[in-house]
Design an enzyme around this catalytic site. Structure first.
Site, PDB file in Angstrom:
ATOM      1  N   SER A 142       0.852  -1.204   0.000  1.00  0.00           N
ATOM      2  CA  SER A 142       0.000   0.000   0.000  1.00  0.00           C
ATOM      3  C   SER A 142       0.874   1.235   0.000  1.00  0.00           C
ATOM      4  O   SER A 142       2.026   1.200   0.471  1.00  0.00           O
ATOM      5  CB  SER A 142      -0.859  -0.027   1.261  1.00  0.00           C
ATOM      6  OG  SER A 142      -1.387   1.252   1.529  1.00  0.00           O
ATOM      7  N   TYR A 155      -1.944  -1.576  10.521  1.00  0.00           N
ATOM      8  CA  TYR A 155      -2.118  -1.820   9.082  1.00  0.00           C
ATOM      9  C   TYR A 155      -0.917  -1.252   8.314  1.00  0.00           C
ATOM     10  O   TYR A 155      -0.311  -1.952   7.489  1.00  0.00           O
ATOM     11  CB  TYR A 155      -3.419  -1.182   8.568  1.00  0.00           C
ATOM     12  CG  TYR A 155      -3.583  -1.375   7.081  1.00  0.00           C
ATOM     13  CD1 TYR A 155      -3.935  -2.610   6.556  1.00  0.00           C
ATOM     14  CD2 TYR A 155      -3.337  -0.328   6.184  1.00  0.00           C
ATOM     15  CE1 TYR A 155      -4.053  -2.806   5.187  1.00  0.00           C
ATOM     16  CE2 TYR A 155      -3.452  -0.513   4.821  1.00  0.00           C
ATOM     17  CZ  TYR A 155      -3.809  -1.752   4.324  1.00  0.00           C
ATOM     18  OH  TYR A 155      -3.911  -1.945   2.969  1.00  0.00           O
TER      19      TYR A 155
HETATM   20  N1  LIG Z   1      -8.885  -1.094  -1.245  1.00  0.00           N
HETATM   21  C1  LIG Z   1      -7.906  -0.252  -0.976  1.00  0.00           C
HETATM   22  O1  LIG Z   1      -8.111   0.987  -0.880  1.00  0.00           O
HETATM   23  C2  LIG Z   1      -6.493  -0.775  -0.789  1.00  0.00           C
HETATM   24  C3  LIG Z   1      -5.444   0.152  -0.734  1.00  0.00           C
HETATM   25  C4  LIG Z   1      -4.147  -0.320  -0.564  1.00  0.00           C
HETATM   26  C5  LIG Z   1      -3.900  -1.674  -0.473  1.00  0.00           C
HETATM   27  N2  LIG Z   1      -4.933  -2.555  -0.522  1.00  0.00           N
HETATM   28  C6  LIG Z   1      -4.633  -3.996  -0.386  1.00  0.00           C
HETATM   29  O2  LIG Z   1      -5.211  -4.716  -1.453  1.00  0.00           O
HETATM   30  C7  LIG Z   1      -5.409  -6.072  -1.039  1.00  0.00           C
HETATM   31  C8  LIG Z   1      -6.787  -6.531  -1.488  1.00  0.00           C
HETATM   32  O3  LIG Z   1      -7.771  -5.789  -0.819  1.00  0.00           O
HETATM   33  P1  LIG Z   1      -9.124  -5.286  -1.523  1.00  0.00           P
HETATM   34  O4  LIG Z   1      -9.108  -3.800  -1.495  1.00  0.00           O
HETATM   35  O5  LIG Z   1      -9.347  -5.988  -2.784  1.00  0.00           O
HETATM   36  O6  LIG Z   1     -10.182  -5.728  -0.400  1.00  0.00           O
HETATM   37  P2  LIG Z   1     -11.309  -6.870  -0.351  1.00  0.00           P
HETATM   38  O7  LIG Z   1     -12.286  -6.691  -1.473  1.00  0.00           O
HETATM   39  O8  LIG Z   1     -11.816  -6.846   1.040  1.00  0.00           O
HETATM   40  O9  LIG Z   1     -10.494  -8.214  -0.633  1.00  0.00           O
HETATM   41  C9  LIG Z   1      -9.734  -8.853   0.357  1.00  0.00           C
HETATM   42  C10 LIG Z   1      -9.542 -10.296  -0.066  1.00  0.00           C
HETATM   43  O10 LIG Z   1      -8.708 -10.936   0.913  1.00  0.00           O
HETATM   44  C11 LIG Z   1      -9.309 -12.158   1.253  1.00  0.00           C
HETATM   45  N3  LIG Z   1      -8.955 -12.572   2.602  1.00  0.00           N
HETATM   46  C12 LIG Z   1      -9.043 -11.853   3.749  1.00  0.00           C
HETATM   47  N4  LIG Z   1      -8.660 -12.616   4.794  1.00  0.00           N
HETATM   48  C13 LIG Z   1      -8.337 -13.842   4.286  1.00  0.00           C
HETATM   49  C14 LIG Z   1      -7.909 -15.061   4.871  1.00  0.00           C
HETATM   50  N5  LIG Z   1      -7.702 -15.182   6.192  1.00  0.00           N
HETATM   51  N6  LIG Z   1      -7.678 -16.118   4.048  1.00  0.00           N
HETATM   52  C15 LIG Z   1      -7.873 -16.014   2.705  1.00  0.00           C
HETATM   53  N7  LIG Z   1      -8.280 -14.880   2.107  1.00  0.00           N
HETATM   54  C16 LIG Z   1      -8.519 -13.812   2.896  1.00  0.00           C
HETATM   55  C17 LIG Z   1     -10.808 -11.941   1.104  1.00  0.00           C
HETATM   56  O11 LIG Z   1     -11.462 -13.176   0.836  1.00  0.00           O
HETATM   57  P3  LIG Z   1     -12.332 -14.041   1.874  1.00  0.00           P
HETATM   58  O12 LIG Z   1     -12.951 -13.107   2.854  1.00  0.00           O
HETATM   59  O13 LIG Z   1     -13.318 -14.736   0.971  1.00  0.00           O
HETATM   60  O14 LIG Z   1     -11.368 -14.998   2.488  1.00  0.00           O
HETATM   61  C18 LIG Z   1     -10.858 -11.056  -0.135  1.00  0.00           C
HETATM   62  O15 LIG Z   1     -10.864 -11.864  -1.289  1.00  0.00           O
HETATM   63  C19 LIG Z   1      -5.180  -6.091   0.471  1.00  0.00           C
HETATM   64  O16 LIG Z   1      -3.913  -6.638   0.755  1.00  0.00           O
HETATM   65  C20 LIG Z   1      -5.221  -4.628   0.855  1.00  0.00           C
HETATM   66  O17 LIG Z   1      -4.446  -4.356   2.012  1.00  0.00           O
HETATM   67  C21 LIG Z   1      -6.232  -2.146  -0.690  1.00  0.00           C
END
Ligand SMILES: NC(=O)c1ccc[n+]([C@@H]2O[C@H](COP(=O)([O-])OP(=O)(O)OC[C@H]3O[C@@H](n4cnc5c(N)ncnc54)[C@H](OP(=O)(O)O)[C@@H]3O)[C@@H](O)[C@H]2O)c1
Length: 259
Positions: A142, A155
């Site tokens: 991030s 985080y």
């Molecule tokens: N959205 C933003 O603004 C943002 C910004 C910077 C970085 N990021 C990073 O991008 C990545 C993806 O996030 P996103 O924004 O796409 O959010 P999201 O839609 O909430 O996706 C998170 C994914 O992680 C999976 N997950 C969570 N805990 C898990 C576990 N214990 N085992 C297996 N899978 C797990 C969830 O699947 P299940 O719940 O089905 O397991 C889901 O598929 C993350 O690493 C986040 O930190 C996001």
């Protein structure tokens, strides 16, 4: 030979968009997450893509469990016969003061964002090596990785951990011809904010927001350019640079945002 990508956290957001983007351009995808129903829906969507497209293997599991991740990589190899790309994407957010935050929330964050990335890398790299030179690991970090993040400290620190890991891993794997790209993602419209652990779901009012498909497309393109670091927007570059040049000011702005 058709490429194969293993993606953790593929049931929603960036991971799901990336699975679709890879399949659309002909890469097979092993999609790992806990919500099997979401993975099945994704499988149906992929199967309905105009041919030719990659196939999607749905792998239900928890990234905090090293045996589950290792088993998923083994199933990927058994099903597709090779592994070319591993994306350590699964993650959760958390807000709250360092001292007052619930330990259960912090533990979930650390086990998912830190252990989950380690389990993914440790399971996937031997499979990438087995496939031969040209492998690629993506670490989804991030723009907060170097931002003083009051009230989102754990985080931010978890992303500092994985970005640091990426820099070292890159050197460990260069002899294998495996690239490591540290993806510094900025604010993206996913379920991330509503699922965030801890205090307050309010977030990022007014900050420019990307669509997960934009992040996914950039990652697919990066499989060809193989950059060490991927930052998608000018705004995100400004944040990362601001954190280096003016950490005090950036930390105060972050405090106003997160408190
Ligand atoms: N959205 C933003 O603004 C943002 C910004 C910077 C970085 N990021 C990073 O991008 C990545 C993806 O996030 P996103 O924004 O796409 O959010 P999201 O839609 O909430 O996706 C998170 C994914 O992680 C999976 N997950 C969570 N805990 C898990 C576990 N214990 N085992 C297996 N899978 C797990 C969830 O699947 P299940 O719940 O089905 O397991 C889901 O598929 C993350 O690493 C986040 O930190 C996001």
């Amino acid at each position: 030979m058709t490429r194969v990508a293993f993606i953790t956290g593929a049931s929603s957001g960036i991971g799901a968009a990336l699975a679709l983007a890879f399949a659309r351009e002909g890469t097979h995808v092993a999609a790992f997450a806990r919500r099997a129903d979401r993975l099945r829906d994704l499988q149906t969507t992929v199967a309905a893509l105009p041919a030719p497209h990659g196939d999607l293997l749905a792998l239900e599991g928890d990234v905090t469990d090293p045996a589950a991740v290792a088993n998923a990589v083994a199933q990927t190899l058994a099903h597709f016969g090779r592994l070319d790309i591993a994306v350590a994407n699964a993650g959760v957010g958390q807000r709250g003061a360092i001292v007052e935050a619930g330990w259960r929330d912090l533990e979930t964050l650390l086990r998912t964002n830190i252990d989950g990335v380690l389990h993914t890398v440790r399971a996937a790299v031997p499979a990438l090596r087995q496939t031969g030179k040209g492998g690629h690991v993506f670490i989804i970090s991030s723009v907060m990785y170097n931002l003083p993040s009051p009230y989102a400290a754990s985080y931010g620190a978890s992303k500092a951990f994985v970005s640091s890991l990426a820099a070292s891993l890159r050197l460990e794997l260069e002899g294998d011809g495996i690239a490591v790209t540290d993806v510094l993602v900025g604010r993206t419209a996913t379920e991330f904010n509503e699922k965030r652990l801890g205090a307050g779901k309010r977030s990022g009012g007014g900050l420019p927001t990307m669509q997960p498909e934009t992040v996914a497309q950039a990652i697919v393109q990066a499989t060809r350019r193989r950059p060490n670091r991927l930052i998608l927007r000018f705004f995100d570059r400004l944040i990362v640079l601001g954190n280096i040049l003016l950490p005090g000011m950036m930390g105060r702005l972050a405090k106003r945002q997160y408190q």
